[in-house]
Scaffold this active site. Structure first.
Site, PDB file in Angstrom:
ATOM      1  N   TYR A  49       0.752  -1.286   0.241  1.00 46.24           N
ATOM      2  CA  TYR A  49       0.094  -0.057   0.050  1.00 46.24           C
ATOM      3  C   TYR A  49       0.836   1.411   0.193  1.00 46.24           C
ATOM      4  O   TYR A  49       2.023   1.278   1.066  1.00 46.24           O
ATOM      5  CB  TYR A  49      -1.237   0.226   1.114  1.00 46.24           C
ATOM      6  CG  TYR A  49      -1.825   1.357   1.080  1.00 46.24           C
ATOM      7  CD1 TYR A  49      -2.747   1.321   0.452  1.00 46.24           C
ATOM      8  CD2 TYR A  49      -1.443   2.246   2.359  1.00 46.24           C
ATOM      9  CE1 TYR A  49      -4.139   2.668   0.908  1.00 46.24           C
ATOM     10  CE2 TYR A  49      -2.153   3.633   1.866  1.00 46.24           C
ATOM     11  CZ  TYR A  49      -2.858   3.734   1.333  1.00 46.24           C
ATOM     12  OH  TYR A  49      -4.102   4.837   1.793  1.00 46.24           O
TER      13      TYR A  49
ATOM     14  N   GLU B 234      -3.407   7.243  -4.294  1.00 45.48           N
ATOM     15  CA  GLU B 234      -3.103   5.896  -3.408  1.00 45.48           C
ATOM     16  C   GLU B 234      -3.001   5.364  -4.185  1.00 45.48           C
ATOM     17  O   GLU B 234      -4.361   5.092  -5.334  1.00 45.48           O
ATOM     18  CB  GLU B 234      -4.190   6.259  -2.936  1.00 45.48           C
ATOM     19  CG  GLU B 234      -4.775   4.501  -2.022  1.00 45.48           C
ATOM     20  CD  GLU B 234      -5.891   4.393  -1.490  1.00 45.48           C
ATOM     21  OE1 GLU B 234      -7.237   4.712  -1.769  1.00 45.48           O
ATOM     22  OE2 GLU B 234      -6.192   4.434   0.250  1.00 45.48           O
TER      23      GLU B 234
END
Ligand code: GDP
Ligand code: MN
Length: 392
Positions: free
Chosen positions: A108, A196
């Site tokens: 992530y 993101e």
């Protein structure tokens, strides 16, 4: 402003951030052609302004171009409901057909502005693929944060620290460091409010690739990026938010409440929502008409609030400075009469022409109760909420 995954990946491409080979299709036939061109297995991904697609069939791996066409056929024209959309979902008008990768690890990576330190912060975690909120709750120690410097940017050694924290294999360390630095440039140079990558993947052959990409652009900086402003897809927006945007009104839908709030100014919005809670109800939305508003915009503002099906009562909190209370009152009455909505209203008005405004409301023949201040309005609201069936 939100943009689509395929658009975000086009931006990443310009900055040398690796993404899977992909093309966008608007028909099943196109999807089939693209899948054949890419060859072998492909992944078909619904292009919507929401994540959580994987869990609800919006991201599907297929083996043949014919299957890609079938999946595209079922997705295009449908509405996708994910844990990030409302119950009505969002329309799927395009799908992305991408090459599949042999994934070894899902990581992530994201960048946001941290208001407390006044700088962009890069967040990284070895727990990719899943929702980061879950990781933050379950094992916060697994999220690493490094702040960039507004003047210097993100130095290479800081980017390398993050790559190390992500435990990328030694073969991928150099490319991971470059990727993080490049992503930081994407964020700053395009005035993003969010970048993101979830998941950022390490492949079996040690490549590091942005498998998913979400970019939000800062609305107030869009004037500096006319090319990015064109990426707006208003079909993805909530219809009421789209109407508000067109009339230059700030409308925010809130879940679970039944009080519509209309204000002029962000501070008043906060006070109005607080007082709504104090009297035992929840706001269904708030709409900020801003400083100067003519009667037409006020009417549209009211129509938007009344068209929100959750709204059972409306609380208006107005401090008339530049906006005149009588103009707002006339707008409220006109909108209520035009829409024929029988929604009770409580209106606190102060400032320029407040007395005239309250008189217009009192003489309207509608279920509108004026109050000279917010405390008075709160008392009326509490009473009305009791009359209309308890708290929520
Ligand atoms: P989201 O659910 O909307 O965030 O969509 P993502 O693009 O993140 O995809 C969801 C999940 O599908 C990812 O976490 C992966 O596990 C899986 N996925 C997506 N693309 C591929 C791919 O090319 N190959 C493989 N094996 N899995 C993929
Ligand atoms: Mn994702």
């Amino acid at each position: 402003m939100n943009i689509h995954e395929y658009q975000a990946k086009q931006i990443l491409d310009r900055y040398g951030v690796p993404t899977p080979r992909a093309e966008v299709a608007t028909t099943a036939a196109e999807a089939k052609e693209i899948a054949a061109r890419i060859g072998g297995r492909v992944v078909v991904k619904a292009q919507v302004h929401a994540g959580g697609r994987g869990k609800v069939g919006g991201v599907r791996l297929v083996d043949t171009p014919a299957e890609a066409a079938d999946v595209a056929e079922s997705l295009i024209g449908s509405r996708l409901v994910t844990n990030q959309t409302g119950p009505a979902g969002v329309p799927v008008e395009k799908v992305m057909i991408a090459e599949t990768l042999d994934i070894k690890k899902e990581l992530y990576l994201s960048i946001v502005v941290d208001g407390n330190i006044g700088a962009p912060v890069v967040m990284a975690s070895t727990e990719g693929g899943v929702e980061i909120e879950e990781v933050a709750e379950r094992s916060p120690e697994k999220i690493f944060r490094v702040a960039g410097d507004p003047l210097i940017g993100l130095t290479t050694y800081r980017a390398r620290d993050l790559a190390m924290a992500l435990e990328v294999p030694p073969e991928a360390l150099r490319s991971a460091t470059a990727l993080i630095s490049n992503l930081y440039r994407v964020f700053v140079e395009n005035d993003c409010s969010l970048v993101e990558i979830n998941p950022l993947v390490i492949t079996a052959d040690h490549q590091i690739v942005a498998l998913d990409a979400k970019i939000n652009l800062e609305d107030d900086a869009l004037f500096r990026h006319p090319d990015l402003a064109e990426l707006r897809d208003s079909n993805q927006q909530d219809p009421l938010e789209r109407r508000a945007y067109k009339s230059d009104l700030a409308y925010v839908k809130l879940d679970g409440g039944r009080v519509g709030c209309m204000v002029n100014g962000a501070g008043l919005a906060m006070a109005t929502m607080d007082i709504t809670k104090v009297v035992g109800a929840d706001p269904a939305n708030f709409l900020d008409i801003g400083g100067s508003a003519d009667q037409e915009r006020i009417e549209e503002a009211f129509k938007i609030i009344m068209d929100d099906d959750d709204v059972e009562i409306i609380l208006v909190n107005l401090f008339a400075g530049i906006a005149r209370a009588d103009v707002v009152a006339a707008g409220i009455v006109a909108a209520a009469k035009e829409t024929n909505a029988h929604i009770p209203m409580v209106v606190a008005m102060r400032g320029t022409n407040a007395d005239e405004g309250l008189a217009i409301l009192a003489n309207s023949g509608l279920d509108i109760t004026g109050a000279p201040d917010l405390a008075g309005a709160a008392d009326v609201l509490r009473q009305k909420l009791l009359e209309t069936g308890g708290n929520n």
